[in-house]
Design an enzyme around this catalytic site. Structure first.
Site, PDB file in Angstrom:
ATOM      1  N   ARG A  12     137.989 -60.387   4.414  1.00 36.15           N
ATOM      2  CA  ARG A  12     139.265 -61.081   4.588  1.00 36.15           C
ATOM      3  C   ARG A  12     139.084 -62.183   5.632  1.00 36.15           C
ATOM      4  NH1 ARG A  12     140.383 -59.269   0.451  1.00 36.15           N
ATOM      5  NH2 ARG A  12     142.149 -57.953  -0.152  1.00 36.15           N
ATOM      6  N   GLU A  39     143.937 -68.744   3.980  1.00 38.89           N
ATOM      7  CA  GLU A  39     143.775 -68.873   2.534  1.00 38.89           C
ATOM      8  C   GLU A  39     145.100 -69.240   1.853  1.00 38.89           C
ATOM      9  OE1 GLU A  39     141.028 -65.838   1.223  1.00 38.89           O
ATOM     10  OE2 GLU A  39     141.980 -65.856  -0.735  1.00 38.89           O
ATOM     11  N   HIS A  61     137.488 -67.218  -3.238  1.00 34.86           N
ATOM     12  CA  HIS A  61     137.834 -65.786  -3.336  1.00 34.86           C
ATOM     13  C   HIS A  61     137.472 -65.227  -4.727  1.00 34.86           C
ATOM     14  CE1 HIS A  61     140.711 -62.493  -1.616  1.00 34.86           C
ATOM     15  NE2 HIS A  61     139.764 -61.964  -2.364  1.00 34.86           N
TER      16      HIS A  61
END
Ligand code: 8YV
Length: 326
Positions: free
Chosen positions: A238, A267, A285
């Protein structure tokens, strides 16, 4: 409600089991709040980008949330639990695919694959040269695994086949938490070390911990300064685990050799400067992004949602205690 269409067989299983609403556009925070408090839906099949904070969960009229992800940092789990809202996730099925991306980022960054591709396709390859685009060795290098759960172990398995030396720290920044008998029984040689030793000795430092208050900015200015200047940081976990402004500074100042990132602190926004440093490989991602894996995630996600709607604890439940507490 399914906030963004998930692939089959997940979606068709949901449709066979009950009635499914998919909004024309993914809901805004306001629309999600309206839907969750309307009493119209038993379960939300959610994406990581759908945020369920305490102020929403405290007023939501839902039996549960089925997250289309193994991670669930988009949901305030204690708030879901105290409101009797069950949360399901999709563990296991994306382990190998994500470990593949960790290896991909290590190899691509060390061997300058993206830079080399751009070089070749732009017509600058005019002939073999002894010093053309030299990179770093992967075999023989030390891989430091930040965390030692499913994805870290699958990455270790791959790295062992590349003759890397594997060290790990299970619950950073805490010390050694894994039983030494368990370490000895691993199917590849690996050494459990303390957090400072992991940071200082890794040629590749690959992040595999969930995002939580204790892992937010785990990789900060001080951590980056303690790393080898030849080291490469890899993040498939993450984004907010890394202080990206500090990472950009470290890359610019030659404090770190490179970074391979699949996830971002803000993000999908990139931290200013990140796209301008040459020694980074940036993916959008893609950890679980294979057709097969996404279909298996959808299947688990549907099984969780259907169980919740039937008043059962879902097969992959993050907070089974929500039943008692609710
Ligand atoms: C997914 C992920 O790509 O499962 C997770 O936690 O981060 C990724 O594997 C993503 O969540 C899909 O929605």
């Amino acid at each position: 409600m399914v906030t963004y269409p998930i692939p089959d067989p997940g979606l068709s299983s949901l449709r066979e089991a009950g009635s499914v609403h998919i909004p024309a556009e993914p809901p805004t925070a306001e629309e999600l709040r309206e839907a969750c408090t309307s009493g119209q839906f038993d379960v939300v099949v959610a994406q990581l980008s759908d945020r369920f904070d305490a102020d929403l969960l405290d007023v939501a009229k839902l039996a549960g949330i089925s997250n289309y992800a193994v991670g669930f940092d988009n949901i305030d789990i204690p708030a879901a639990t105290r409101n009797g809202i069950l949360v399901g996730n999709t563990p296991g099925v994306l382990t190998d695919a994500t470990a593949d991306v960790a290896m991909l980022l290590m190899l691509a960054t060390a061997r300058r694959a993206v830079e080399a591709d751009q070089f070749t396709r732009s017509g600058r390859f005019t002939g073999w040269k002894p010093d053309l685009l030299l990179g770093q060795d992967v075999s023989g290098a030390t891989l430091g695994l930040v965390g030692f759960g499913r994805i870290a172990r699958a990455t270790a398995h791959r790295a062992a086949a590349f003759d890397m030396n594997i060290i790990f720290c299970n619950h950073p920044p805490a010390g050694r938490t894994l039983d030494e008998n368990e370490v000895a029984a691993l199917p590849y040689p690996a050494r459990q070390v303390d957090w400072p030793e992991l940071v200082e000795n890794s040629d590749f430092l690959s992040i595999h911990v969930p995002l939580s208050p204790s892992t937010t900015h785990l990789i900060d200015t001080d951590t980056l300064a303690a790393m080898k200047p030849t080291a490469i940081l890899v993040n498939t976990a993450r984004g907010p685990i890394v202080d990206e402004a500090a990472l950009v500074d470290a890359l610019r100042n030659g404090q770190l050799a490179g970074a391979g990132l699949d996830v971002y602190e803000h993000e999908p926004r990139l931290t200013p400067g990140l796209a301008d440093v040459p020694n980074v490989v940036l993916l959008p991602h893609l950890g679980s992004a294979t057709t097969k894996v996404r279909a298996r995630m959808a299947q688990l996600c549907a099984e969780n949602a259907i169980a919740i709607a039937r008043g059962e604890v879902p097969p992959h439940c993050v907070n089974p205690e929500a039943v008692k507490d609710g």
